[in-house]
Write a protein that holds these residues in place. Structure first.
Motif, PDB file in Angstrom:
ATOM      1  N   SER A 113      -8.329  -2.763  11.691  1.00 14.62           N
ATOM      2  CA  SER A 113      -7.230  -3.440  10.986  1.00 14.62           C
ATOM      3  C   SER A 113      -7.176  -2.886   9.578  1.00 14.62           C
ATOM      4  O   SER A 113      -8.164  -2.910   8.860  1.00 14.62           O
ATOM      5  N   LYS A 114      -6.020  -2.382   9.183  1.00 11.55           N
ATOM      6  CA  LYS A 114      -5.926  -1.646   7.925  1.00 11.55           C
ATOM      7  C   LYS A 114      -5.515  -2.532   6.768  1.00 11.55           C
ATOM      8  O   LYS A 114      -4.739  -3.468   6.922  1.00 11.55           O
ATOM      9  N   GLN A 115      -6.049  -2.193   5.595  1.00 14.81           N
ATOM     10  CA  GLN A 115      -5.702  -2.904   4.373  1.00 14.81           C
ATOM     11  C   GLN A 115      -4.687  -2.034   3.636  1.00 14.81           C
ATOM     12  O   GLN A 115      -5.058  -1.046   3.010  1.00 14.81           O
ATOM     13  N   GLY A 116      -3.417  -2.381   3.768  1.00 12.31           N
ATOM     14  CA  GLY A 116      -2.376  -1.569   3.141  1.00 12.31           C
ATOM     15  C   GLY A 116      -1.983  -2.171   1.810  1.00 12.31           C
ATOM     16  O   GLY A 116      -2.630  -1.964   0.798  1.00 12.31           O
ATOM     17  N   CYS A 117      -0.908  -2.958   1.823  1.00 15.24           N
ATOM     18  CA  CYS A 117      -0.413  -3.554   0.579  1.00 15.24           C
ATOM     19  C   CYS A 117      -1.241  -4.757   0.175  1.00 15.24           C
ATOM     20  O   CYS A 117      -1.286  -5.125  -0.984  1.00 15.24           O
ATOM     21  N   ASP A 118      -1.867  -5.416   1.138  1.00 17.71           N
ATOM     22  CA  ASP A 118      -2.656  -6.631   0.907  1.00 17.71           C
ATOM     23  C   ASP A 118      -1.806  -7.804   0.420  1.00 17.71           C
ATOM     24  O   ASP A 118      -2.335  -8.758  -0.123  1.00 17.71           O
ATOM     25  N   LYS A 119      -0.492  -7.739   0.585  1.00 19.64           N
ATOM     26  CA  LYS A 119       0.338  -8.876   0.155  1.00 19.64           C
ATOM     27  C   LYS A 119       1.553  -9.130   1.049  1.00 19.64           C
ATOM     28  O   LYS A 119       2.563  -9.675   0.598  1.00 19.64           O
ATOM     29  N   GLY A 120       1.435  -8.748   2.318  1.00 13.77           N
ATOM     30  CA  GLY A 120       2.465  -9.190   3.261  1.00 13.77           C
ATOM     31  C   GLY A 120       3.643  -8.261   3.462  1.00 13.77           C
ATOM     32  O   GLY A 120       4.546  -8.572   4.226  1.00 13.77           O
ATOM     33  N   ASP A 121       3.659  -7.111   2.792  1.00 11.55           N
ATOM     34  CA  ASP A 121       4.834  -6.240   2.884  1.00 11.55           C
ATOM     35  C   ASP A 121       4.811  -5.278   4.071  1.00 11.55           C
ATOM     36  O   ASP A 121       5.867  -4.904   4.573  1.00 11.55           O
ATOM     37  N   CYS A 122       3.621  -4.815   4.495  1.00 12.34           N
ATOM     38  CA  CYS A 122       3.607  -3.603   5.313  1.00 12.34           C
ATOM     39  C   CYS A 122       3.244  -3.785   6.787  1.00 12.34           C
ATOM     40  O   CYS A 122       3.605  -2.956   7.605  1.00 12.34           O
ATOM     41  N   GLY A 123       2.485  -4.798   7.129  1.00  9.24           N
ATOM     42  CA  GLY A 123       2.120  -5.008   8.529  1.00  9.24           C
ATOM     43  C   GLY A 123       0.928  -4.213   9.030  1.00  9.24           C
ATOM     44  O   GLY A 123       0.543  -4.327  10.192  1.00  9.24           O
ATOM     45  N   ALA A 124       0.292  -3.413   8.140  1.00  9.50           N
ATOM     46  CA  ALA A 124      -0.843  -2.588   8.583  1.00  9.50           C
ATOM     47  C   ALA A 124      -2.031  -3.447   9.021  1.00  9.50           C
ATOM     48  O   ALA A 124      -2.868  -3.010   9.805  1.00  9.50           O
ATOM     49  N   CYS A 125      -2.095  -4.668   8.514  1.00  8.96           N
ATOM     50  CA  CYS A 125      -3.230  -5.555   8.800  1.00  8.96           C
ATOM     51  C   CYS A 125      -2.958  -6.453   9.991  1.00  8.96           C
ATOM     52  O   CYS A 125      -3.731  -7.372  10.248  1.00  8.96           O
ATOM     53  N   THR A 126      -1.845  -6.217  10.707  1.00 12.01           N
ATOM     54  CA  THR A 126      -1.466  -7.113  11.813  1.00 12.01           C
ATOM     55  C   THR A 126      -2.582  -7.257  12.842  1.00 12.01           C
ATOM     56  O   THR A 126      -3.124  -6.263  13.324  1.00 12.01           O
ATOM     57  N   VAL A 142       0.177 -11.682  13.493  1.00  9.96           N
ATOM     58  CA  VAL A 142       0.194 -12.271  12.152  1.00  9.96           C
ATOM     59  C   VAL A 142      -0.493 -11.293  11.194  1.00  9.96           C
ATOM     60  O   VAL A 142      -1.160 -10.350  11.620  1.00  9.96           O
ATOM     61  N   LEU A 143      -0.330 -11.547   9.902  1.00 10.91           N
ATOM     62  CA  LEU A 143      -0.899 -10.660   8.892  1.00 10.91           C
ATOM     63  C   LEU A 143      -2.277 -11.168   8.477  1.00 10.91           C
ATOM     64  O   LEU A 143      -2.405 -12.261   7.921  1.00 10.91           O
ATOM     65  N   ALA A 144      -3.298 -10.360   8.730  1.00  8.83           N
ATOM     66  CA  ALA A 144      -4.661 -10.784   8.417  1.00  8.83           C
ATOM     67  C   ALA A 144      -4.904 -10.819   6.912  1.00  8.83           C
ATOM     68  O   ALA A 144      -5.815 -11.490   6.444  1.00  8.83           O
ATOM     69  N   CYS A 145      -4.077 -10.094   6.121  1.00  8.64           N
ATOM     70  CA  CYS A 145      -4.276 -10.100   4.667  1.00  8.64           C
ATOM     71  C   CYS A 145      -3.791 -11.391   4.040  1.00  8.64           C
ATOM     72  O   CYS A 145      -4.107 -11.683   2.897  1.00  8.64           O
ATOM     73  N   LEU A 146      -2.975 -12.162   4.773  1.00  7.42           N
ATOM     74  CA  LEU A 146      -2.472 -13.444   4.252  1.00  7.42           C
ATOM     75  C   LEU A 146      -2.946 -14.608   5.125  1.00  7.42           C
ATOM     76  O   LEU A 146      -2.291 -15.637   5.224  1.00  7.42           O
TER      77      LEU A 146
HETATM   78  S1  FES Z   1      -1.946  -5.205   4.347  1.00  7.82           S
HETATM   79 FE1  FES Z   1       0.224  -4.978   4.143  1.00  7.82          FE
HETATM   80  S2  FES Z   1       0.899  -6.734   5.213  1.00  7.82           S
HETATM   81 FE2  FES Z   1      -1.225  -7.049   5.190  1.00  7.82          FE
END
Ligand code: FES
Ligand code: FAD
Ligand code: SF4
Ligand code: FES
Lengths: 340, 181
Positions: free
Chosen positions: B36-49, B57-61
């Protein structure tokens, strides 16, 4: 990588448990539902609660019921996806279902809640930024600073109400139920707002929104939501407009309302809309010219500012376009109006 | 610190983390599941899905504590789940992404494939608009999305035994030699 600041998490399972925790911790506590607004804001250093009270395990706050009189009760932690896909919401409050379906992207709608959308923090391009970014700029009135970067010399924050469902709830005449240690109080959603971007709600930060009640609409109710945004897949509104249009038995407009969002700190009701539309029958020239007059009214009354991204002039020029299209969509029983 | 018992990819895992740690942080930095990737860490990108009870769901949020009591599926769990269901090789979605060249840097892929898997579990035969809508919260900065959509359509075609899509790069390009197709 953006880390959350330290806090203690509380996970009550009842509304009473949640209100007791909020009373106990006062200003040190904040509630969280889906977290899709609060967590990014906390990661940006915009809020620093010592205690966070999660509503996720309060079962009683989730779900949609239809009362005997046909009104809807939407529990505050019902997700946006559930609200958008709900058959009763689609049938009796189409604008609300449409607005919910256009909030953010799919994952965020699975997480984000109806109540969190009403209680969403106002947004501004000078504020919704990392601490590093805001510090470099010298902060602003809404958080840590003394100036406003939108209105030169401004003493009042004008960050924009950016919650898509708020204008639809206003057009539908919804009521909100808030719980606190003192009991429950009901507020018509139209009376919730104040023109202060720092905190645009006439509610205490410790109050918990438990339920949204949407009264039964008129027999010929039509509704639609129009949303302008950059990327159709995920972005906040650059402008949003909610239309209610009630058609009488003769097919002519019997009642109407138009409420816009993503302009100033509170959702904005456009004045004199009903008097222009009442008596006009969709599909006629008289209706089309009344729609144009309403679009002109909206252009005059809704003045986008440089608070949220998107050039303010561009957004202003699109106000009448979206208003016109959304009114026509509502008249046809269609919508939403959206570019994808 | 809070002791957390998490159900990740069907395994009961015990770990401990402070309250303010997200599910993404616990997966990556406590459980070693770095898929699970840590991209934007604020809900924008979906890399952490990730999938929580089957839903993307977004694991970063999501706080790790909030995931207690739910079933979490990460990209590491896709193949084991497929094998457990009696399949061979990798999940057909993973296989199709591989064969269609649906990735370049690969950063968006775990989230992209989990979202696609959740979609196909719910609706085995979505059309292109439905696929686009379902994947609209997963951003890819490399591929231009075309091969991603074709990969999902390829997986669907193979599971429904229908005609697979003809790759976009072979269409409307008179300069592509027929024998290269
Ligand atoms: S890391 Fe970008 S949405 Fe979670
Ligand atoms: C990339 C991205 C795009 C987005 N796009 C949009 C968009 O297009 N339109 C839009 O409207 N929103 C958008 N959002 C914001 C958000 O996803 C939604 O507004 C969502 O409905 C917020 O609900 P939540 O439950 O996640 O709120 P939370 O983050 O849990 O809470 C939001 C605020 O409300 C308070 N709160 C929450 N529930 C209650 C309650 N029951 N009682 C009292 N206070 C409460 C919290 O304390 C917090 O201050 C976006 C977010 C992201 C990350
Ligand atoms: S409008 Fe924007 S810049 Fe001005 S005080 Fe409010 S958040 Fe800060
Ligand atoms: S392959 Fe690089 S972001 Fe999608």
């Amino acid at each position: 990588m953006l880390r959350l600041p330290k806090f203690r998490l509380e996970e009550p399972t009842t509304v009473e448990g949640a209100t007791a925790l909020m009373a106990e911790h006062g200003e040190d506590a904040m509630v969280v539902a889906g977290g899709t607004d609060l967590w990014p804001n906390m990661k940006h250093g915009l809020f620093e609660p010592k205690v966070v009270v999660s509503l996720k395990r309060v079962e009683a706050m989730r779900g949609i019921t239809v009362d005997e009189d046909g009104s809807l009760r939407i529990g505050a932690t019902t997700t946006l996806a559930e609200m958008a896909q709900s058959a009763p919401v689609q049938a009796s409050a189409p604008a609300l279902a449409q607005a919910a379906s256009l909030v953010a992207g799919p994952q965020l709608r699975t997480m984000g809640t109806a109540g969190g959308n009403v209680m969403l923090d106002t947004r501004c391009q000078w504020y919704n930024q990392t601490h590093f970014w805001r510090k470099s700029l010298g902060y602003c009135l809404k958080k840590d600073g003394t100036v406003c970067h939108v209105v030169a010399g401004g003493r009042k924050c004008v960050a924009a109400a950016s919650n898509d469902t708020a204008p639809t709830l206003m057009s539908l005449g919804a009521t909100l139920a808030f719980a606190s240690a003192d009991g429950i109080r009901e507020v018509p959603v139209g009376e919730l707002w104040k023109a202060d971007g720092i905190w645009n709600k006439k509610a205490e930060r410790s109050e918990i929104l438990t339920e949204i009640r949407v009264p039964k609409q008129a027999a010929g109710h039509r509704g639609a939501y129009g949303k302008l945004r950059d990327r159709g897949s995920i972005d906040y509104p650059l402008f949003g407009c909610a239309v209610r249009m009630d058609l009488g038995e003769d097919g002519a407009v019997a009642g109407a309302d138009l409420v816009c969002v993503a302009l100033v700190a509170r959702p904005l009701r456009i004045k004199r809309v009903e008097e222009l539309l009442v008596g006009k029958t969709p599909g006629t020239e008289a209706f089309d010219s009344a729609v144009q007059e309403v679009a002109d009214l909206a252009y005059a009354q809704a003045k986008p500012m440089d608070n949220i991204p998107g050039d303010a002039e561009y957004r202003r020029e699109l106000v009448p376009v979206y208003v016109r299209r959304t009114l026509q969509a509502a008249a046809r029983g269609e919508g939403p109006v959206h570019h994808v | 610190m809070r002791v957390l018992t998490l159900d990740v990819n069907g395994d009961r895992l015990e770990t401990a983390a402070p309250d303010h740690w997200t599910l993404l942080e616990v997966l990556r930095y406590k459980l070693g599941l770095t898929g699970s990737k840590q991209g934007c860490d604020k809900g924008d990108c979906g890399a952490c899905t990730v999938l929580v009870d089957g839903k993307p769901v977004l694991a970063c949020l999501t706080l790790a504590a909030e995931a207690v009591g739910s079933k979490v599926t990460t990209i590491e769990g896709l193949r084991p789940a497929h094998l457990e269901g009696g399949g061979t090789g990798v999940d057909p979605v993973q296989d199709a992404f591989d064969r269609c060249g649906a990735l370049q840097c690969g950063f968006c892929q775990p989230g992209m494939m989990l979202t696609a898997r959740a979609l196909l579990n719910e609706n085995p035969n979505p059309d292109r608009t439905e696929i686009q809508k379902a994947l609209s919260g997963n951003l890819c900065r490399c591929t231009g999305y075309t091969q991603i959509l074709e990969a999902v359509e390829t997986a669907i075609a193979e599971s429904t035994e229908s005609e697979p899509p003809r790759p976009a790069w072979t269409q409307d390009h008179p300069h592509v030699r027929e024998d290269a197709l």
